[in-house]
Structure formats: C-alpha cells, structure tokens
Design an enzyme around this catalytic site. Structure first.
Site, PDB file in Angstrom:
ATOM      1  N   PHE A   1      -5.487   6.928   3.596  1.00 31.12           N
ATOM      2  CA  PHE A   1      -4.377   6.148   3.037  1.00 31.12           C
ATOM      3  C   PHE A   1      -3.464   6.957   2.125  1.00 31.12           C
ATOM      4  CE2 PHE A   1      -7.090   5.919  -0.639  1.00 31.12           C
ATOM      5  CZ  PHE A   1      -6.274   5.608  -1.721  1.00 31.12           C
ATOM      6  N   LYS A   2      -3.947   8.098   1.645  1.00 34.24           N
ATOM      7  CA  LYS A   2      -3.110   8.927   0.773  1.00 34.24           C
ATOM      8  C   LYS A   2      -1.848   9.399   1.503  1.00 34.24           C
ATOM      9  CE  LYS A   2      -6.452   8.558  -2.216  1.00 34.24           C
ATOM     10  NZ  LYS A   2      -7.226   9.593  -2.847  1.00 34.24           N
ATOM     11  N   ASP A   3      -1.904   9.455   2.829  1.00 37.36           N
ATOM     12  CA  ASP A   3      -0.729   9.857   3.604  1.00 37.36           C
ATOM     13  C   ASP A   3       0.443   8.897   3.413  1.00 37.36           C
ATOM     14  OD1 ASP A   3      -1.897  12.121   4.850  1.00 37.36           O
ATOM     15  OD2 ASP A   3      -2.863  10.842   6.338  1.00 37.36           O
TER      16      ASP A   3
ATOM     17  N   THR B   1      -6.908  13.099  -1.361  1.00 41.13           N
ATOM     18  CA  THR B   1      -5.594  13.413  -1.925  1.00 41.13           C
ATOM     19  C   THR B   1      -5.226  14.871  -1.706  1.00 41.13           C
ATOM     20  OG1 THR B   1      -5.688  11.685  -3.614  1.00 41.13           O
ATOM     21  CG2 THR B   1      -4.254  13.555  -4.062  1.00 41.13           C
TER      22      THR B   1
ATOM     23  N   LEU C   1       1.912  10.492   0.302  1.00 42.22           N
ATOM     24  CA  LEU C   1       2.072  11.941   0.218  1.00 42.22           C
ATOM     25  C   LEU C   1       2.915  12.538   1.344  1.00 42.22           C
ATOM     26  CD1 LEU C   1      -1.422  12.749  -1.204  1.00 42.22           C
ATOM     27  CD2 LEU C   1       0.765  13.287  -2.277  1.00 42.22           C
TER      28      LEU C   1
END
Length: 495
Positions: free
Chosen positions: A109-111, A144, A114
């Site tokens: 989900f960090k995508d 992350t 980011l």
C-alpha cells in the site's frame, strides 16, 4: 492552506511542509484546518477515475499546487499499477469488502503515496525556491523503503537512503531492497529493530549540527516516511474512492456510514482514514488492528501508551513497531490542538516510556476507534479459514485486520454498517507464511513458495516479484545504530 507543528513551533505552507518533512521543533505538520468535501463534491467524484479522485482530495490540502499539474502527476503515478485500477474494491460477501492496495510497483500500500511523492516533493521544493539537492532518509519496517526507492530512483536532484532492521523484515522485503536499481539510492541494514531505526533517523532530522554539515555539502533533508505530510495526504484519497465505489455500485446510499478495518503499526494508514472522516466522508467506526505487538490495542482500550514491553518479531513485520510516530497527529486533535500537552507527552514517552490520556480524550478516542490484535496462531488460522470459505488469499497484515474486523462484527451486531478491510500487501510478499497458513507446507525458499502459492490459489504473481530472482544484490552494508550518520556522510560524499 497553512500547516502547523503538533508541538506549536512553526507555521508553513503545504509545499514547505512536504519539502521539510518534519517541523524544526520535532513535531509533525498538520493542516491548520480540515478542508471539507461537500455531498455535491462527492457526487461529482462518483464519475471520476482513481487518479482524478486523488487529485481532487489532494488539492483540498495543497492549494498552492497547480490543479492540472496534480491531475497529470496522479495519472502518471497510478498508471504504473497493474490491472487498470490503483485501488480496486472487491466484494467478498454481503457487507464485507476488500480494498486492495497492493497492485503498485512494490506490491504494498505504500505505493499509493510513494509513486506520487517524487512529484509533490520536487514541486514543493520549486515552490519554496529550494535549489540544493534533497537527501531523503527513510526508516522502514519493510515496505516503505522499497516503495520510496522505486518512486525516487534516478530522480534528478534527489538522493535517497533507506535503513531497515537487519532481522526484522521478510526475506522478500529484504531482497526487494538489496536489489534496488538506481544511481541515487543506498540501503543499510541496522543491527536493531524498527523503532531504533526510526529514532536514529529522527535524531538526524532534529540535529542542527547534522543539518548544517549536510547543507555545507549541498544537501537539505527530507523524509519519505509517513511523518511527511506528502506521504500521508495521498493515502486519504483511497478511503474516499472506496466509499464512492460502494455508492456507484449500489451497495450503499450516499451518506450511509462505512466501517474500515486497518492493519497499522506506525499509525499513518488509519490516521488517513481519520482525516477523511474529518473532511466529511461518512466514516463509521475505525477498527485499529495490531499484531502481537499490541501497544495500540492497549492504548485505545485504556488510554495508556506504554512502550516498556517486550518487542516481538512476527510474520507481519511491517507492524512490528512500539513507537507509532503518526499517533502524535491524533494526540494533537484529541488534546483540542494543545501543542504544549503534546510536547509534554512526547517528552514523557522519550524519558519514561509511557504517557496517558485524560478521561475525556479516551472517551473521544473510543468513539472514533475500536481496537484488537491478532497473535501468530490467529493470523495463520484467519488466512486458512478465509481461503477455505472464500478462495481469497490474503497476506499476514491483512489477516490481522480481518481477524479484528470479525471480532468487532461479532461483538457489535447492531452496528450493521458495511465493513471494508484495508488490504495492505500482496500475499506474494510473504509467500512462505501464506503458503504455510493455506496448505501447512513449510517451504524455506521464497521463490519456491511463490510458485506453490500460485498453484494453490491461482492468484496472479505480480511481475515485479517474479523478476526478483534474476536481479543482482547491490547492497550488503550492515551497521550499528550509532553509526548511521557516518553512513549518511559516506553516501553524500559518493560521486
């Protein structure tokens, strides 16, 4: 829109908040006021695609950014996601949905933030007239770091350095970081846990001596962790999008409440849901799901935050955290934006390892959130039972959210609101644990586990993970926690 520090010492623009990452007093930047999204605006967003919805939400906070530029950046960022939809909402059963946030370049989900942060940071620096190179320092509990490096690789005028706990991430996460491409990236494993990595990085950010030395070398510091508002803001958008998908598909009427179950360690993901609620999205209860490191569960149940406890390494490593840095932003709101009270609690946490809420703050917190945690055995059982019933494989972090959501539903039958499980990573990022949970087979090799998991589930293997086996390991440095700044200096001095 102006942004202020949770500790009271600063007021800046959104561009400054993103470029700087963290306030000079050590606090986190929060919006001076929460922008509102009207029901009419929600109706208009129904016909938008994900990138357009994200731009609309972001512009509410970042009004000095050009709206067309934001839309173009969002379209470019989310075009990198497999399947054509960056955040698909999958119906599992009546009133139960999965919000899949793992279709980006690094399968986590960090995508969602980011892939967009490079634009927000570079544009923010331009708006602030910053000419120096930007040095991004990242502490990661697994996801992350890879997502940040993938987003910033080969970016002009930016270097990025990632620190992760050497024995505190999955084999697949470690391989993703160690093989990272890019001429502007560096990775260091740390002989400690994530909390130590995070504290060491934050110490560099708040050290005037470090900042001055780096400035003399032509660099300013910024962050890609969720302490940076530019990381947090894009995450707000997927709660709006999930809600709108429920409305547009006829699952709910506009204005009906929806509950979200969120696996969280550093508290950024669930905080984004809270921000969406403050903006006017009809969010019902927020289910805060932890793993065996259940400090957030205890805090929400008792109002006491006590990090003086045993630290566990679990099969959901991205939640192996005892100092949830984003919680400071919620504390600021619970304290009625009393920065002195927040500073007092952060000082107490640093010195004594504990602080507590006032009774009225705890009551307010419990109206917002309900908390539970999922042990190792329960994680395995949840993955197995869910797959048996629905033929839907999920990763270990998502399983924690599913477990907590199930307990909430069982104990609150009168609630009746739809439940959205926020699915934060592909099962293929943790193939050995998911394979063991589904079949009982304990496979030592990650790539063999991926192959067998694909056979068992028929779920498509993400292209980025299937290519990992053939990539060369580039980064092997392991350092002690007190040597991290020395590693930073080595990195910036490289030509």
């Amino acid at each position: 829109m102006k942004f202020i520090s949770t500790r009271g010492g600063e007021c800046v623009t959104g561009a400054q908040a993103i470029a700087q990452g963290i306030a000079k007093d050590g606090g986190l930047f929060v919006p001076e006021v929460f922008p509102q999204v009207s029901e009419q605006e929600l109706e208009e967003m129904l016909g938008m695609n994900y990138a357009e919805r994200a731009a609309a939400v972001l512009h509410k906070y970042l009004d000095e950014y050009d709206y067309d530029g934001l839309k173009e950046a969002c379209a470019k960022a989310y075009a990198q996601f497999e399947g054509g939809d960056a955040a698909p909402l999958v119906k599992i059963d009546a009133g139960l949905y999965m919000l899949e946030l793992f279709h980006g370049p690094t399968c986590a989900f960090k995508d969602m933030a980011l892939t967009l942060l490079p634009y927000l940071l570079r544009k923010g620096c331009d708006l602030c007239g910053i000419k120096e190179e930007v040095l991004i320092l990242v502490a990661t509990s697994g996801d992350t770091g890879k997502a940040a490096m993938e987003g910033f690789k080969n970016a002009d005028g930016i270097k990025i350095m990632v620190f992760y706990p050497n024995d505190g991430v999955s084999k697949m996460q470690k391989l993703q970081m160690a093989t990272q491409e890019g001429n502007n990236v560096d990775v260091v494993a740390v002989r400690s846990n994530f909390d130590v990595c995070q504290s060491a990085v934050k110490a560099i950010f708040t050290s005037e001596a470090c900042k001055e030395e780096l400035k003399s070398k032509g660099f300013i510091l910024s962050s890609a962790n969720s302490i940076n508002f530019g990381r947090l803001a894009p995450q707000i958008a997927y709660y709006f999008s999930a809600y709108l998908d429920l409305v547009s598909s006829g699952q709910i009427d506009m204005g009906s409440p929806v509950n979200f179950a969120v696996p969280t360690g550093n508290f950024g993901n669930i905080l984004a849901a809270y921000y969406a609620k403050r903006m006017g999205l009809p969010v019902g209860k927020l289910i805060c799901a932890s793993n065996k490191n259940n400090i957030l569960t205890d805090f929400i149940r008792t109002g006491v935050y006590d990090k003086r406890r045993e630290f566990y390494k679990t099969m959901s490593p991205s939640m192996d955290i005892l100092i949830s840095s984003n919680l400071e932003r919620l504390l600021f709101e619970l304290a009625d934006r009393n920065a002195v009270r927040v500073q007092m609690r952060m000082d107490k946490l640093a010195k004594e390892g504990i602080y507590n809420l006032y009774d009225e703050e705890l009551e307010q917190l419990q109206q917002l959130m309900w908390a539970d945690f999922c042990g190792e055995d329960e994680t395995v059982e949840t993955i197995y039972e869910f797959f048996e019933e629905y033929q839907y494989p999920m990763d270990t972090h998502t399983a924690c959210a599913m477990y907590a959501a199930g307990n909430y539903i069982a104990q609150h039958e009168k609630d009746g609101a739809p439940m959205v499980i926020v699915s934060t990573a592909s099962p293929y990022k943790f193939p050995q644990d998911v394979m063991y949970a589904i079949t009982g087979n304990d496979i030592k090799d990650s790539f063999k586990a991926i192959k067998h998991l694909n056979i068992a589930t028929a779920m498509k293997v993400p292209a980025s993970l299937s290519k990992l086996r053939d990539k060369s390991v580039r980064f092997t440095t392991v350092a002690d926690k007190d040597k991290l700044y020395a590693e930073v200096l080595k990195f910036v001095d490289k030509k």
